[in-house]
Design a protein around this motif. Structure first.
Motif, PDB file in Angstrom:
ATOM      1  N   LEU A 127       0.838  -1.200   0.000  1.00 10.36           N
ATOM      2  CA  LEU A 127       0.000   0.000   0.000  1.00 10.36           C
ATOM      3  C   LEU A 127       0.880   1.260   0.000  1.00 10.36           C
ATOM      4  CD1 LEU A 127      -2.997   0.464  -0.056  1.00 10.36           C
ATOM      5  CD2 LEU A 127      -3.052   0.430   2.413  1.00 10.36           C
ATOM      6  N   ASP A 128       1.868   1.272  -0.851  1.00  7.07           N
ATOM      7  CA  ASP A 128       2.787   2.408  -0.926  1.00  7.07           C
ATOM      8  C   ASP A 128       2.244   3.385  -1.971  1.00  7.07           C
ATOM      9  OD1 ASP A 128       4.839   4.195  -1.473  1.00  7.07           O
ATOM     10  OD2 ASP A 128       6.414   2.684  -1.267  1.00  7.07           O
ATOM     11  N   ARG A 129       1.467   4.342  -1.476  1.00  8.64           N
ATOM     12  CA  ARG A 129       0.821   5.286  -2.397  1.00  8.64           C
ATOM     13  C   ARG A 129       1.840   6.173  -3.088  1.00  8.64           C
ATOM     14  NH1 ARG A 129      -4.455   7.018   1.302  1.00  8.64           N
ATOM     15  NH2 ARG A 129      -5.870   6.734  -0.434  1.00  8.64           N
ATOM     16  N   VAL A 130       2.916   6.507  -2.380  1.00 12.76           N
ATOM     17  CA  VAL A 130       3.889   7.434  -2.958  1.00 12.76           C
ATOM     18  C   VAL A 130       4.591   6.797  -4.155  1.00 12.76           C
ATOM     19  CG1 VAL A 130       5.991   8.746  -2.508  1.00 12.76           C
ATOM     20  CG2 VAL A 130       4.183   8.607  -0.759  1.00 12.76           C
ATOM     21  N   ARG A 131       5.050   5.572  -4.002  1.00 12.29           N
ATOM     22  CA  ARG A 131       5.743   4.917  -5.105  1.00 12.29           C
ATOM     23  C   ARG A 131       4.780   4.224  -6.065  1.00 12.29           C
ATOM     24  NH1 ARG A 131       9.471   0.786  -4.341  1.00 12.29           N
ATOM     25  NH2 ARG A 131       8.289   0.079  -2.515  1.00 12.29           N
ATOM     26  N   GLY A 132       3.517   4.135  -5.695  1.00 13.86           N
ATOM     27  CA  GLY A 132       2.556   3.486  -6.588  1.00 13.86           C
ATOM     28  C   GLY A 132       2.652   1.972  -6.561  1.00 13.86           C
ATOM     29  N   VAL A 133       3.141   1.407  -5.459  1.00 15.62           N
ATOM     30  CA  VAL A 133       3.266  -0.049  -5.362  1.00 15.62           C
ATOM     31  C   VAL A 133       2.251  -0.568  -4.347  1.00 15.62           C
ATOM     32  CG1 VAL A 133       4.781  -1.990  -4.854  1.00 15.62           C
ATOM     33  CG2 VAL A 133       5.692   0.063  -5.977  1.00 15.62           C
ATOM     34  N   TYR A 134       1.257  -1.302  -4.835  1.00 15.05           N
ATOM     35  CA  TYR A 134       0.235  -1.830  -3.934  1.00 15.05           C
ATOM     36  C   TYR A 134       0.729  -3.087  -3.224  1.00 15.05           C
ATOM     37  CZ  TYR A 134      -4.144  -3.606  -2.119  1.00 15.05           C
ATOM     38  OH  TYR A 134      -5.121  -4.070  -1.281  1.00 15.05           O
ATOM     39  N   ALA A 135       1.262  -4.024  -3.999  1.00 17.21           N
ATOM     40  CA  ALA A 135       1.706  -5.280  -3.385  1.00 17.21           C
ATOM     41  C   ALA A 135       3.115  -5.622  -3.833  1.00 17.21           C
ATOM     42  CB  ALA A 135       0.749  -6.408  -3.755  1.00 17.21           C
ATOM     43  N   THR A 165       5.071  -8.155  -5.318  1.00 15.96           N
ATOM     44  CA  THR A 165       4.727  -9.376  -6.077  1.00 15.96           C
ATOM     45  C   THR A 165       5.732 -10.496  -5.834  1.00 15.96           C
ATOM     46  OG1 THR A 165       5.757  -8.381  -8.015  1.00 15.96           O
ATOM     47  CG2 THR A 165       3.363  -8.230  -7.831  1.00 15.96           C
ATOM     48  N   ARG A 202      -6.193 -11.699  -1.023  1.00 14.84           N
ATOM     49  CA  ARG A 202      -5.020 -11.704  -0.140  1.00 14.84           C
ATOM     50  C   ARG A 202      -5.274 -12.626   1.053  1.00 14.84           C
ATOM     51  NH1 ARG A 202      -4.211  -6.091   3.082  1.00 14.84           N
ATOM     52  NH2 ARG A 202      -2.735  -7.448   4.147  1.00 14.84           N
ATOM     53  N   TRP A 260      -6.445   4.486  -6.043  1.00 16.85           N
ATOM     54  CA  TRP A 260      -5.987   4.085  -4.701  1.00 16.85           C
ATOM     55  C   TRP A 260      -4.843   4.962  -4.200  1.00 16.85           C
ATOM     56  CZ3 TRP A 260      -1.182   2.039  -3.328  1.00 16.85           C
ATOM     57  CH2 TRP A 260      -0.322   1.723  -4.385  1.00 16.85           C
ATOM     58  N   ARG A 261      -4.177   5.693  -5.110  1.00 16.87           N
ATOM     59  CA  ARG A 261      -3.087   6.577  -4.685  1.00 16.87           C
ATOM     60  C   ARG A 261      -3.597   7.960  -4.318  1.00 16.87           C
ATOM     61  NH1 ARG A 261       1.724   6.566  -8.846  1.00 16.87           N
ATOM     62  NH2 ARG A 261       2.732   7.473  -7.012  1.00 16.87           N
ATOM     63  N   VAL A 271      -1.953  -6.534  -9.405  1.00 17.84           N
ATOM     64  CA  VAL A 271      -1.798  -6.436  -7.953  1.00 17.84           C
ATOM     65  C   VAL A 271      -0.560  -5.639  -7.551  1.00 17.84           C
ATOM     66  CG1 VAL A 271      -0.596  -8.633  -7.690  1.00 17.84           C
ATOM     67  CG2 VAL A 271      -1.986  -7.751  -5.825  1.00 17.84           C
ATOM     68  N   LYS A 272       0.403  -5.521  -8.453  1.00 15.53           N
ATOM     69  CA  LYS A 272       1.570  -4.720  -8.088  1.00 15.53           C
ATOM     70  C   LYS A 272       1.212  -3.244  -7.985  1.00 15.53           C
ATOM     71  CE  LYS A 272       6.386  -3.770  -9.270  1.00 15.53           C
ATOM     72  NZ  LYS A 272       7.489  -4.072 -10.200  1.00 15.53           N
ATOM     73  N   HIS A 273       0.345  -2.785  -8.908  1.00  9.85           N
ATOM     74  CA  HIS A 273       0.117  -1.344  -8.989  1.00  9.85           C
ATOM     75  C   HIS A 273      -1.328  -0.927  -8.789  1.00  9.85           C
ATOM     76  CE1 HIS A 273       4.210  -0.751 -10.211  1.00  9.85           C
ATOM     77  NE2 HIS A 273       4.081  -1.543 -11.238  1.00  9.85           N
ATOM     78  N   ASN A 274      -2.166  -1.818  -8.293  1.00 15.82           N
ATOM     79  CA  ASN A 274      -3.553  -1.424  -8.100  1.00 15.82           C
ATOM     80  C   ASN A 274      -4.128  -2.169  -6.906  1.00 15.82           C
ATOM     81  OD1 ASN A 274      -6.089  -0.320  -8.428  1.00 15.82           O
ATOM     82  ND2 ASN A 274      -6.202  -0.747 -10.612  1.00 15.82           N
ATOM     83  N   VAL A 304       0.664   4.800 -13.137  1.00 18.11           N
ATOM     84  CA  VAL A 304       1.968   4.158 -13.319  1.00 18.11           C
ATOM     85  C   VAL A 304       1.986   3.633 -14.762  1.00 18.11           C
ATOM     86  CG1 VAL A 304       3.478   2.289 -12.543  1.00 18.11           C
ATOM     87  CG2 VAL A 304       2.013   3.494 -10.896  1.00 18.11           C
TER      88      VAL A 304
END
Lengths: 453, 453
Positions: free
Chosen positions: A176-184, A186, A208, B26-27, B69-72, B297
């Motif tokens: 859930l890294d909103r700044v870098r745009g990385v949700y998960a 992988t 999840r 989500w960001r 899932v990486k970016h959303n 992204v």
């Protein structure tokens, strides 16, 4: 988990079924069969069980219209959809759904339980069964049902796949890294690449990891195959046992099997069924039992009995004995129930009519009529004499039979220090004293992203 | 149903998806991606839609972890379990779940929708889809997915079986005669004995007929196969249309197909998707749209686009044009989305980066940024100009985008007499002006009791 010095407490599951477990319950004035398709009825039952601090509620299931709709109330809610609806009106009680491994796909099943576990904040349990009737097979393109041993082979692989899917996300995969745009991350979400005899499943799951990691795994068959399956996978077992000696034998048998799977005795809780017919006096309880027996429809009882025994009994005189029966090895349905019923009839020398009356309350589960004190005595005896870690409570009539149990039997068990007075855990696993499984992510081979869609 | 003289009103469905439909939602600070596995978040969304008197809420679905899932943010609730949990905290709004016909069994699916329909008092809808990705096939033992035409063949037979199962109980089959001990009239519960190319299902269903008879049947594919399927079975269609002219063409095309199935134009409602980016001024709306675009992204957008176009675009310069694409006939996934995206890029001469920005809000659905008044104007135009019977509302960010729509756009539509101010019906079918189907019980051949169990 309790500290080693804390007293052993029993576990109580409320097995909910339409108007109650007695097959004539729906005809009794204390029941409300017109409400068995009303979700508010089941909400009331779930909330009543939660008021009693019970570990869980549970729904059985079958994948065909059981041969009972003429003479018995059928609600027919599908357990997972029903329990999802009950999750939002309860807070602590566990929610156990029966799902068959015979005519389902592990991906769907793993996902629905993960979904229920998220929805309920960690209260999902799966009663793992196999489907053994021709009528079920015929709803899924098969003319005959799978042989008993093969059903269990499939069940084992089914559970293995489900576990791999639940573990296909590490607990901390979501960043859930909103700044870098990385949700998960992988790297922490992986395909399972399962290829077995019955299933080929790539994974990962599209949910999840859930609060409990895995739902509580429950099993309810007591045949040789069933006991071995329970020893390998189950964390709770529902079983039908008629006498203390039978209960002790089953308990010891299953617990002894655990070691070969590297498991300790406490890793699996054994809960025999009990259908408590409650009265404020013993006479009142016996009168209620008789009232229910008097409401039975013999034609219905005979059809049910024919099914349990794999033998057509229609047309036989009700006041005569059972005819000769096949051997258990020739039964391809519920083997353990067959043996229990045949043994009950033989031991007590029952006529068909008497056997139908004896089975009316619990379909082979133990029925006990008495005062709350007498019922508590019975539960305590089985619990302290090595026959039970708790009980699968099957009220003969609903909602009254559950209300009576919660209001009159539970307080006695609590006074005796045998049952919790408040929930101490938040998840179903915590109620049953089972740890949350650590994830076992498959070794990294390929990325989890798969093909974009 | 409204009297012939009552004004034509539009139908509004809230398409709910995690943090919102924009892929970067989500960001954005207005969203709550940490809550996408919290049922209370979806309860709030459902209650917000109900506060706006919308016809229904809807969840899409897929049977594999989408490559996002990486970016959303991925919630991952399974739609039927989630909607069952939402049924108990809402009273009037319809609940539409996507379930694929490709990797499911009609008995399970018919039963779960009947269960949801009972649970919700007649508010269940089924968005019927086929599964067209290799990643989905590989979760169900298949190495390749079914060819597009075959998927629709299977879908047609799947729906036919489900309808037969829903109709396997007559509405008045349950007698509940406590005195005689007769629960159901088994002459009104019958096997369906379906034997087709893809399925053999004996029936009857093990759930009595539900409040709506059948759930509302919804369809969302706009290929030739999809349009024909919709004309034959669907009562509502979700579709992606970029321009008024495209919308009018699709509307006329599908409505014209109805006659060959003996259906009238009003028997199917067409709801194009609209992703409304709402601001109190046009400048504010455009600024919000730009903020969301800036959060995209590009790697994610490119992967999504590669999936839609069936073409690997990774490594191509973002400021260059689309490469040559395959023909629609060679696409075996979502054919209509492929064509829409290819046409959008060609028509407006977009670079990859521009195309990714245009698709970010609605994945091919129309995005419109403006004031509530301007958005209402757009909806009215499509509604009155023969392009829509209503809209599939896809808020770019949640919960705020839905709240803004309900609080600011809905009142304008109500003031213009275009939308209901109160629910007039209790079921989803009533909201969409669709009749409750009469039962079509199969001719009596055998008794419904089947084998006792």
């Amino acid at each position: 988990m309790p500290a080693p010095s804390s007293p052993r407490r029993l576990h109580l599951n409320a097995f909910l079924m339409n108007a109650g477990h007695h097959d004539a319950a729906w005809r009794h004035p204390r029941t409300q069969p017109e409400r068995v398709t009303d979700v508010r009825y089941f909400q009331h039952l779930a909330q009543t069980a939660e008021r009693g601090k019970l570990d869980s509620i549970f729904f059985a299931d079958g994948l065909a219209l059981w041969g009972k709709v003429k003479h018995n109330a059928l609600g027919g809610f599908e357990p997972l959809t029903l329990l999802s609806a009950l999750a939002t009106v309860t807070e602590r009680i566990g929610l156990i759904a029966t799902v068959s491994t015979t005519f389902n796909e592990p991906f769907h099943t793993a996902r629905k339980f993960a979904s229920l576990d998220h929805l309920s904040g960690g209260r999902a349990g799966w009663n793992i069964v196999t489907s053994g009737t021709v009528d079920e097979a015929r709803n899924f393109g098969q003319d005959e049902h799978l042989e008993h041993g093969l059903r269990y082979d499939r069940a084992r692989e089914f559970v293995e796949v489900a576990v791999k899917l639940w573990d296909s996300w590490e607990d901390d995969a979501v960043l859930l890294d909103r700044v870098r745009g990385v949700y998960a991350d992988t790297g922490k979400v992986r395909p399972i690449d399962h290829r077995g005899e019955h299933f080929a499943v790539q994974g990962p799951l599209n949910v999840r990891r859930s609060p409990q990691g895995h739902p509580l795994l429950v099993q309810a068959g007591s045949s040789e195959d069933g006991k071995e399956f329970a020893a390998q996978y189950a964390e709770a077992v529902f079983t039908a046992q008629q006498t203390l000696a039978d209960g002790q034998g089953f308990y010891k048998d299953v617990k002894n099997r655990l070691a070969r799977y590297g498991r300790a005795g406490d890793d699996l809780k054994i809960l025999p069924g009990i259908c408590p017919v409650i009265g404020s006096t013993e006479a009142e309880a016996r009168a209620l039992e008789q009232e229910l027996t008097d409401l039975q429809v013999p034609e219905y009882g005979l059809a049910q009995l024919s099914g349990m025994l794999g033998t057509d009994l229609s047309g036989l005189p009700l006041d005569g004995p059972l005819p000769a029966l096949p051997e258990e090895r020739d039964i391809n349905g519920n083997k353990s129930r067959f043996t229990l019923v045949a043994e009950l009839a033989r031991r007590d020398g029952l006529t068909l009519r008497e056997l139908i009356a004896r089975l009316g309350g619990g379909r082979g589960h133990r029925v006990f009529a008495g005062t709350p004190e007498q019922i508590a005595d019975q539960l305590e005896e089985w619990f302290t004499q090595g026959a039970a870690d708790g009980f699968n409570v099957m009220p003969p009539h609903l909602p009254g039979g559950l209300e009576d149990f919660v209001d009159h039997v539970v307080p006695i068990l609590q006074d005796r220090g045998l049952f919790r007075t408040e929930y101490t855990g938040g998840t179903l696993r915590e109620h049953y004293g089972q740890p949350r499984p650590a994830g076992r992510l498959a070794p990294s081979v390929t990325a989890a992203e798969g093909q974009p869609a």
